[in-house]
Design an enzyme around this catalytic site. Structure first.
Site, PDB file in Angstrom:
ATOM      1  N   CYS A 114       0.830  -1.205   0.000  1.00  0.00           N
ATOM      2  CA  CYS A 114       0.000   0.000   0.000  1.00  0.00           C
ATOM      3  C   CYS A 114       0.864   1.255   0.000  1.00  0.00           C
ATOM      4  O   CYS A 114       0.470   2.293  -0.542  1.00  0.00           O
ATOM      5  CB  CYS A 114      -0.953  -0.001   1.182  1.00  0.00           C
ATOM      6  SG  CYS A 114      -0.145  -0.131   2.794  1.00  0.00           S
ATOM      7  N   HIS A 439      -1.446   1.171   7.505  1.00  0.00           N
ATOM      8  CA  HIS A 439      -1.944   1.165   6.123  1.00  0.00           C
ATOM      9  C   HIS A 439      -1.859   2.561   5.524  1.00  0.00           C
ATOM     10  O   HIS A 439      -2.175   3.560   6.177  1.00  0.00           O
ATOM     11  CB  HIS A 439      -3.407   0.695   6.119  1.00  0.00           C
ATOM     12  CG  HIS A 439      -3.997   0.556   4.754  1.00  0.00           C
ATOM     13  ND1 HIS A 439      -3.453  -0.261   3.777  1.00  0.00           N
ATOM     14  CD2 HIS A 439      -5.088   1.139   4.185  1.00  0.00           C
ATOM     15  CE1 HIS A 439      -4.189  -0.184   2.678  1.00  0.00           C
ATOM     16  NE2 HIS A 439      -5.180   0.665   2.896  1.00  0.00           N
TER      17      HIS A 439
END
Length: 512
Positions: A114, A439
């Site tokens: 990510c 994330h």
């Protein structure tokens, strides 16, 4: 850290895995994802008491060294090459072309990537970069030896191919090239690739692209130099001796750092503090190390300004990059004239003030037109409202004054900013408390012609142009998932907890 080796049986194969008992079950599932290719959501791991849950306490399972566990599940839902053959622009129908241009696509997560997906989406916001990459031709197609040029070629090809697809792209080729050039992005821990720092990926990729584009066109500045690089004037002054000469120099910068302390509440506070630094160095006059003050002022503003929140720091006790969770608010419109040298500030302020007048006049014209339409709808016998010739004349006058106020040197600087004003167009955010976990996502402001709505489970559909009076919407890039959010969501990214907080801000200069 308490780890033990165990064996996992899946589809007739055995996998030896080191399990960290201090981490929850979800971390263990991602280890198996890297080994087996089975998405964590599809894994059924049989343990005492039933199936392993994401929030399971691994210590409570009573696992013993070399114990065997059974895992069920297939890799059928893993990211894969698009099943539908790529459609080229010239082969698309009008509807397909509209979809491809109005609804951007995401990037598949290839296992803790990510950080890379958000970086690639951020760099793609700047169309000038894509234009220059399209002109780039490396000396050879070999993957050996010319790693920098091949990484730039990979970025060029990735952006070209993303334009030709309407579904999430699979960036495996670029990921492999990145790991060849920068082995740190190939680091693994306990059988899976580690999470990485998006800011590091952002800076490293830009550095390689800059070097490659410079070497391919030595007669012209590269995109990074022209559109993303500013310039400081610096002064080094000794605080312990007035006889020590003040040393002045010129220094380029590719981003502004926002230092965060216990007193930092606003972005401008952190930026101002980053321009003054106390350091210890040798004094020729005193013949010993002494305290010096390094002061910086911006002498050149680029069209695209990158701001980095310095949220991560190294903790010796945990041996990890920890995160400063303090809330620091940032503006959607940034005025940086106070960060500039007196000479540059004198050139910017007259233009900035005229641009604000011009924008106010344009907004007033929109409001007046809206009032006229409302009056017309209330009185069907009324005449059609005029186009506002007075307002048009005022806007034309102000546009002329703005153009005349721009300094001749700033007019020649095509990739610079002559107003001192910036609008926020992109954010890389981080969720979590450590750079080694959590994330990353990317958020991009919609352009007026992009106004879209995305159904909960479907594709984006165009709804027309956003009015200048309306609050703009933003695209949210959560790996392969792309959705639309209100600007109020962006306001929550100032920090203050482990939820999404801004790490990198991308501003674009406001013109006229």
């Amino acid at each position: 850290m308490s780890t033990i080796p165990i064996v996992v049986r899946h589809a007739g194969k055995k996998y030896e895995v080191l399990v960290d008992l201090d981490e929850p079950g979800e971390v263990f599932k991602y280890q198996l994802f890297s080994l087996t290719g089975v998405d964590p959501d599809r894994q059924k791991i049989l343990v005492k008491g039933g199936q392993l849950k994401d929030d399971a306490d691994m210590k409570a399972l009573g696992l013993k060294p070399n114990q065997a566990l059974m895992m069920l599940g297939t890799a059928g839902e893993l990211p894969k090459e698009p099943p539908v053959k790529t459609k080229f622009v010239e082969d698309m129908t009008d509807q397909q072309l509209a979809l491809a241009t109005k609804s951007p696509i995401g990037l598949q997560n290839l296992g803790n990537t990510c950080y890379l997906n958000s970086t690639l989406q951020c760099l793609r916001v700047m169309p000038e970069l894509g234009d220059e990459l399209n002109l780039y031709a490396p000396a050879t197609e070999s993957m050996n030896g010319l790693s920098n040029s091949q990484l730039t070629k990979g970025l060029r090809d990735l952006y070209r191919e993303m334009k030709l697809q309407t579904s999430a792209y699979y960036p495996m080729d670029f990921l492999q090239r990145l790991r060849l050039v920068f082995p740190q992005f190939a680091e693994q821990s306990e059988g899976r690739y580690k999470q990485q720092d998006a800011e590091e990926a952002f800076s490293q990729i830009l550095a390689v692209v800059n070097a490659s584009l410079k070497s391919s066109r030595p007669d012209a500045p590269s995109f990074v130099e022209k559109y993303m690089t500013g310039r400081y004037t610096t002064e080094m002054k000794c605080l312990e001796s007035a006889d020590e000469p003040i040393k002045k120099s010129i220094e380029p910068f590719s981003k502004l750092d926002c230092h965060i302390t216990g007193e930092t509440n606003f972005l401008q506070d952190g930026l101002l503090k980053s321009l003054t630094e106390n350091i210890e160095k040798h004094s020729d006059v005193l013949g010993r190390d002494a305290n010096f003050q390094l002061s910086k002022k911006i002498d050149r503003l680029p069209k695209y300004l990158t701001v980095h929140f310095m949220r991560f720091y190294w903790r010796r006790d945990t041996r990890k990059k920890s995160k400063i969770l303090r809330k620091v608010t940032f503006p959607f419109e940034l005025d940086v004239t106070d960060l500039c040298s007196d000479e540059l500030k004198a050139k910017l302020v007259p233009v900035r003030d005229k641009v604000r007048e011009l924008r106010k006049a344009k907004e007033e014209k929109v409001r007046a037109a809206k009032r006229a339409r409302t009056a017309l709808s209330d009185d069907t016998s009324a005449a059609t409202p005029s186009a506002g010739p007075t307002a048009d004349a005022e806007i034309a006058r102000l546009e002329g004054e703005v153009s005349a106020a721009v300094d001749p040197d700033l007019k020649l600087d095509e990739g610079g900013n002559s107003t001192g004003l910036y609008e926020l167009i992109g954010i890389i955010s981080h969720q979590g408390k450590s750079a080694d976990s959590g994330h990353y996502q990317f958020w991009r402001k919609q352009e007026p012609a992009e106004a879209t709505e995305v159904p909960a489970g479907g594709r984006a559909t165009a709804v027309g142009t956003v009015s200048q009076k309306e609050e703009p919407k933003w695209w949210r890039f959560n790996d392969d998932k792309v959705s639309v959010v209100e600007q109020s969501k962006i306001e929550t990214m100032a920090g203050g907890g482990e939820s999404d907080s801004a790490l990198i801000l991308l501003y674009r200069g406001i013109g006229f």
